[in-house]
Design an enzyme around this catalytic site. Structure first.
Site, PDB file in Angstrom:
ATOM      1  N   LYS A  30     -11.775  -4.814   7.916  1.00 20.85           N
ATOM      2  CA  LYS A  30     -11.607  -5.717   6.784  1.00 20.85           C
ATOM      3  C   LYS A  30     -12.807  -6.636   6.645  1.00 20.85           C
ATOM      4  CE  LYS A  30      -8.206  -8.087   8.264  1.00 20.85           C
ATOM      5  NZ  LYS A  30      -7.191  -9.084   8.017  1.00 20.85           N
ATOM      6  N   GLN A  46       0.926 -10.906  -3.227  1.00 17.11           N
ATOM      7  CA  GLN A  46      -0.497 -10.586  -3.114  1.00 17.11           C
ATOM      8  C   GLN A  46      -1.016 -10.125  -4.469  1.00 17.11           C
ATOM      9  OE1 GLN A  46       0.005  -7.520  -0.045  1.00 17.11           O
ATOM     10  NE2 GLN A  46      -1.032  -8.894   1.385  1.00 17.11           N
ATOM     11  N   HIS A 104      -8.347  -1.310   0.127  1.00 22.06           N
ATOM     12  CA  HIS A 104      -7.302  -2.304  -0.118  1.00 22.06           C
ATOM     13  C   HIS A 104      -8.032  -3.603  -0.411  1.00 22.06           C
ATOM     14  CE1 HIS A 104      -4.230  -0.078   2.604  1.00 22.06           C
ATOM     15  NE2 HIS A 104      -5.368   0.568   2.758  1.00 22.06           N
ATOM     16  N   ASP A 157      -2.679  -7.708  -5.289  1.00 21.11           N
ATOM     17  CA  ASP A 157      -3.047  -6.532  -4.520  1.00 21.11           C
ATOM     18  C   ASP A 157      -3.583  -5.429  -5.423  1.00 21.11           C
ATOM     19  OD1 ASP A 157      -3.296  -5.248  -2.141  1.00 21.11           O
ATOM     20  OD2 ASP A 157      -1.154  -5.029  -1.757  1.00 21.11           O
ATOM     21  N   ARG A 206       7.406 -10.801   5.118  1.00 17.61           N
ATOM     22  CA  ARG A 206       7.089 -10.647   6.539  1.00 17.61           C
ATOM     23  C   ARG A 206       7.850 -11.709   7.305  1.00 17.61           C
ATOM     24  NH1 ARG A 206       0.537  -9.725   5.865  1.00 17.61           N
ATOM     25  NH2 ARG A 206       0.755  -8.065   4.314  1.00 17.61           N
ATOM     26  N   HIS A 239      -5.115  -1.114  -4.874  1.00 16.08           N
ATOM     27  CA  HIS A 239      -5.581  -0.041  -3.996  1.00 16.08           C
ATOM     28  C   HIS A 239      -6.434   0.890  -4.809  1.00 16.08           C
ATOM     29  CE1 HIS A 239      -2.195  -1.816  -1.859  1.00 16.08           C
ATOM     30  NE2 HIS A 239      -2.953  -1.613  -0.820  1.00 16.08           N
ATOM     31  N   CYS A 299       0.793  -1.229   0.000  1.00 14.98           N
ATOM     32  CA  CYS A 299       0.000   0.000   0.000  1.00 14.98           C
ATOM     33  C   CYS A 299       0.828   1.283   0.000  1.00 14.98           C
ATOM     34  CB  CYS A 299      -1.060   0.005   1.100  1.00 14.98           C
ATOM     35  SG  CYS A 299      -0.682  -0.904   2.582  1.00 14.98           S
TER      36      CYS A 299
END
Length: 737
Positions: free
Chosen positions: A556, A469, A602, A471, A451, A473, A422
């Site tokens: 979430k 991910q 997200h 991902d 991570r 945004h 992000c």
RNA sequence: GCUGCUGUAGCUCAGCCGGUAGAGCGCGUCCUUGGUAAGGACGAGGUCACGGGUUCAAAUCCCGUCAGCAGCUCCA
């Protein structure tokens, strides 16, 4: 007289003091034998369980619970009672055992015990033998109650601090105990709210399964206990069926199948939690990614790319650093000065504003003195240095000190392996002025994040330290938020359901205002939480709300599925965020020609490619549908005389865009077919001289069915149809419930 | 991170009351040219995770490290 209303609507009149056993006996001798408990509700109140020997307190609706059929409550009662029997067995074998807590759980029960001696699976046979003896004795479970004061006195005398703790946490003026025998004082007993089977003899079959550590009250700072797991069933047959099912579930473990089918590997030399995608696994991933890319194009997403590392200052701004450093790889510092300044910044932050300088800060300043005397002079050594460049050790100067350090970090800082995408996407948004006409801006990337998960958490592909991910945004106006959330939810449900993953549950993760790990911004949270709640409702999703399950920046909506042994994993997620736009001071120019703050969404429908495909491997037990299968068809020759034909057909299929391989090895057709089937290849095409002369293919599937003799063109047509993603309608998943 | 268990051939595993290693599959070569869920013969392949210790002698016993598994705790 008691008026007892039965499930069929009939009302029985029973004398006062009657028990469920009496009711069952009135209905029939078979039910009387089968009854283990009763579910009663009085005057429309909530249903509760009572033992068959407990007098029915008042007029009520009542249904008798038996072990026949698959009544979930009956199984819980059975297993809870078995937990008592196991606890007694363990206490008998190891008298120094102190019992803690022993509830039924999803497929069995456990009992937490405090016992200095470590139990191992070698101890299980003795425990089971002792349990068998107790079951054979067929002792009744007898409930008795004491007023709270008397019960506490009794527990104090027994001196088990865990039971005293349990009693203190229990509600009500009366505490109940269960004796495994006809009368208190002479048999083993336990503080317990119940309810239980009529007697131990009703436990048909049981097994002690394993033992593991568990923390008291689930708190890692508290004492560690031994948690002994077991299960029980009404009959040996059902127990055996369950154990067989467990074994079969292990057969579909993605770590095992991933190895067998050559999908991925994890190499200690590369690092724990680092997935190496082998060619066949990479095919599956790419096909999924390509499918999603097509959907994203249609939905107005724009692809972007961002690097794997970013400046610490970026993550300081976003809040990831340092609050999330527990799960981050250590930062890459440009210099020792940068390291010291960063650690100092964290120390100042953690000290708060009320205390004066901490020992850690003093130590770091000493380190700085050695590493960079000039800077040390400026920060603390030189009283003549400008106030704005100096640290103030006294309380009340936190903001000043943080700003001073951050100012010095502009010169030399460090980098962080990104734990999330992000902040980088935010900077892409911020790279040009935005008008309300441009919104929503939807930036999408298969972004790989890192991570540093605790070593004990790593697990195949489902919990790793580096993962990608899917991902994106979305930056939008408040008016657009609902539509954007709805679109994300639709997409997330689609990617699950196109693969037949219908067995998911949805969780709305809310923040806990008391927990400091969430950014403080009450209005932002209120708006975001009502937005996700509303979006879930509008989408017709039934979700459970769980406090404390939000991301640090926003609430979430998570989609969770179970793996082959019943563990739940979060896959897709959709999140609303009012915080990062504020931290990064994002803007767009509204129709009023004034700046406004966008809201961020997200979202990651797959979640992580690693975890998703790990789950998918288990879901299909490695037998991927044709559109995802790494190899779609093997062309197996009968003998050398047909090998050339096999090779030609294979080339034709490949030219047509399919993933085909030839098996022209000298084996007979039997082993060739066996090999292809064990590799879960959808089509096994047998070609001999007969097929060669006719120009046909003998097509078989991996389940052993013969599809028939097809022309090459007909087979290509078939593959073409099946190579398009098609919603899987059968529920193939067999996660153990 | 914590507790327990495990680590032997490419894979799955046996051996582990101490006496320097075995099976099946896979792999290679050869024979078999075979019609739908494993044809036959021969062969190669192991510093028994790594580092220490005990012992005349360690895959085997002890300690540590690393890795894996289960659970807990985290994370999301």
């Amino acid at each position: 007289m008691l008026r007892i209303k039965l499930p069929d609507g009939k009302v029985l009149e029973m004398p006062d003091g009657s028990t469920p056993a009496d009711v069952a006996a009135r209905i029939g001798p078979g039910l009387a034998r089968a009854a283990i408990n009763a579910r009663i509700s009085m005057a429309g109140g909530p249903p509760r369980h009572i033992d068959v020997a407990t007098p029915i307190p008042a007029d009520c609706e009542l249904s008798i619970i038996t072990l026949k059929g698959d009544d979930a409550d009956a199984m819980r009662i059975l297993r809870h009672s078995t937990a008592h029997v196991m606890a007694e067995a363990i206490c008998r074998l190891f008298p120094e055992t102190r019992l803690v807590y022993g509830p039924p759980v999803e497929n069995g029960y456990y009992y937490d015990i405090d016992l200095p001696r470590r139990l191992t699976p070698d101890d299980f046979p003795a425990i089971e033998a002792e349990m068998a003896r107790i079951v054979k004795e067929d002792r009744p479970f007898t409930r008795y109650e004491l007023p709270r004061a008397a019960a506490m006195k009794k527990l104090a005398a027994e001196g088990n601090p865990y039971k005293i703790d349990n009693a203190e946490r229990a509600e009500g003026d009366v505490l109940s105990f269960y004796v495994t025998g006809p009368e208190p004082g002479k048999y083993w007993e336990d503080l317990c709210m119940g309810t239980h089977l009529p007697s131990t003899g009703r436990i048909g079959a049981f097994k002690v399964l394993n033992v593991a550590g568990a923390f008291w009250h689930g708190d890692a700072t508290k004492q560690q206990l031994q948690r002994v797991y077991g299960t029980a069933f009404p009959s040996k047959k059902e127990l055996d069926a369950y154990l067989t099912q467990l074994e079969q579930a292990r057969e579909r473990d993605h770590r095992r199948i991933g190895q067998e089918l050559g999908l991925f590997t994890i190499d200690p030399l590369v690092g724990s939690g680092m997935v190496l995608w082998k060619p066949k696994g990479a095919v599956i991933r790419l096909l999924l990614e390509e499918h999603l890319r097509g959907l994203l194009r249609q939905a107005g997403y724009q692809p972007v790319f961002s690097p794997h590392v970013g400046r610490l200052e970026l993550f300081r701004t976003s809040g990831h650093f340092p609050y999330y450093r527990d799960s981050q790889f250590p930062p890459l510092y440009e210099s020792d000065t940068a390291r010291i300044l960063n650690e100092l910044w964290i120390a100042v932050l953690e000290r708060g504003d009320a205390k004066s300088i901490s020992t850690i800060e003093e130590q770091l300043l000493e380190e700085l003195r050695a590493a960079n005397p000039g800077l040390w002079q400026t920060l603390v050594g030189d009283p003549q240095a400008p106030e704005a460049r100096r640290l103030n050790p006294a309380p009340g100067h936190q903001q000043h000190n943080l700003a001073v350090i951050r100012e010095h970090l502009r010169v030399e800082d460090g980098f962080l392996l990104k734990p999330m995408n992000c902040p980088l996407h935010v900077r892409i948004y911020a790279s040009e002025p935005r008008s309300y006409r441009d919104l929503p801006v939807r930036l999408a990337e298969f972004g790989t994040v890192y991570r540093y998960e605790q070593s004990g958490e790593l697990s195949g592909m489902t919990r790793v330290r580096g993962f990608t991910q899917d991902d994106a945004h979305i930056f939008c106006t408040p008016e657009q938020l609902q539509d954007e959330l709805a679109g994300c939810l639709k997409l997330t449900r689609y990617v699950l359901e196109v693969l037949g993953l219908y067995d998911y549950r949805v969780r709305i993760g809310l923040h806990d205002p008391a927990d400091p790990k969430f950014i403080k911004n009450p209005e932002g949270w209120a708006m975001a939480e009502s937005a996700v709640r509303h979006a879930a409702e509008q989408s017709g999703i039934s979700a459970t709300e769980e406090v404390g399950e939000a991301a640090f920046y926003g609430p979430k909506i998570d989609f969770l599925v179970k793996d082959c042994i019943g563990r739940e994993w979060q896959l897709g997620t959709v999140q609303a965020d009012y915080n990062l736009p504020a931290r990064f001071e994002l803007e767009y120019i509204g129709s009023d020609n004034r700046p406004h703050r966008p809201i961020m969404v997200h979202r990651a429908p797959f979640g992580s490619m690693e975890r998703f495909i790990g789950i998918l491997i288990e879901h299909f037990a490695g037998a991927f549908p044709v559109w995802l299968a790494p190899v779609q068809a093997v062309i197996a020759s009968i003998s050398d005389r047909s090998a050339d034909y096999a090779r030609r057909v294979t080339a034709q299929l490949r030219d047509a865009g399919f993933r085909a391989e030839v098996d022209d090895s000298p084996d007979k057709i039997g082993p060739k077919k066996h090999r292809a089937r064990s590799m879960k290849i959808p089509y096994i095409v047998v070609v001999g001289e007969q097929e060669c002369s006719r120009g046909t293919l003998n097509v078989n599937d991996r389940d052993g069915r013969c599809i028939g003799d097809l022309s090459v063109a007909a087979f290509i047509d078939r593959l073409r149809v099946e190579s398009r993603p098609k919603r899987v309608t059968t529920r193939a998943s067999a996660a153990v419930e």
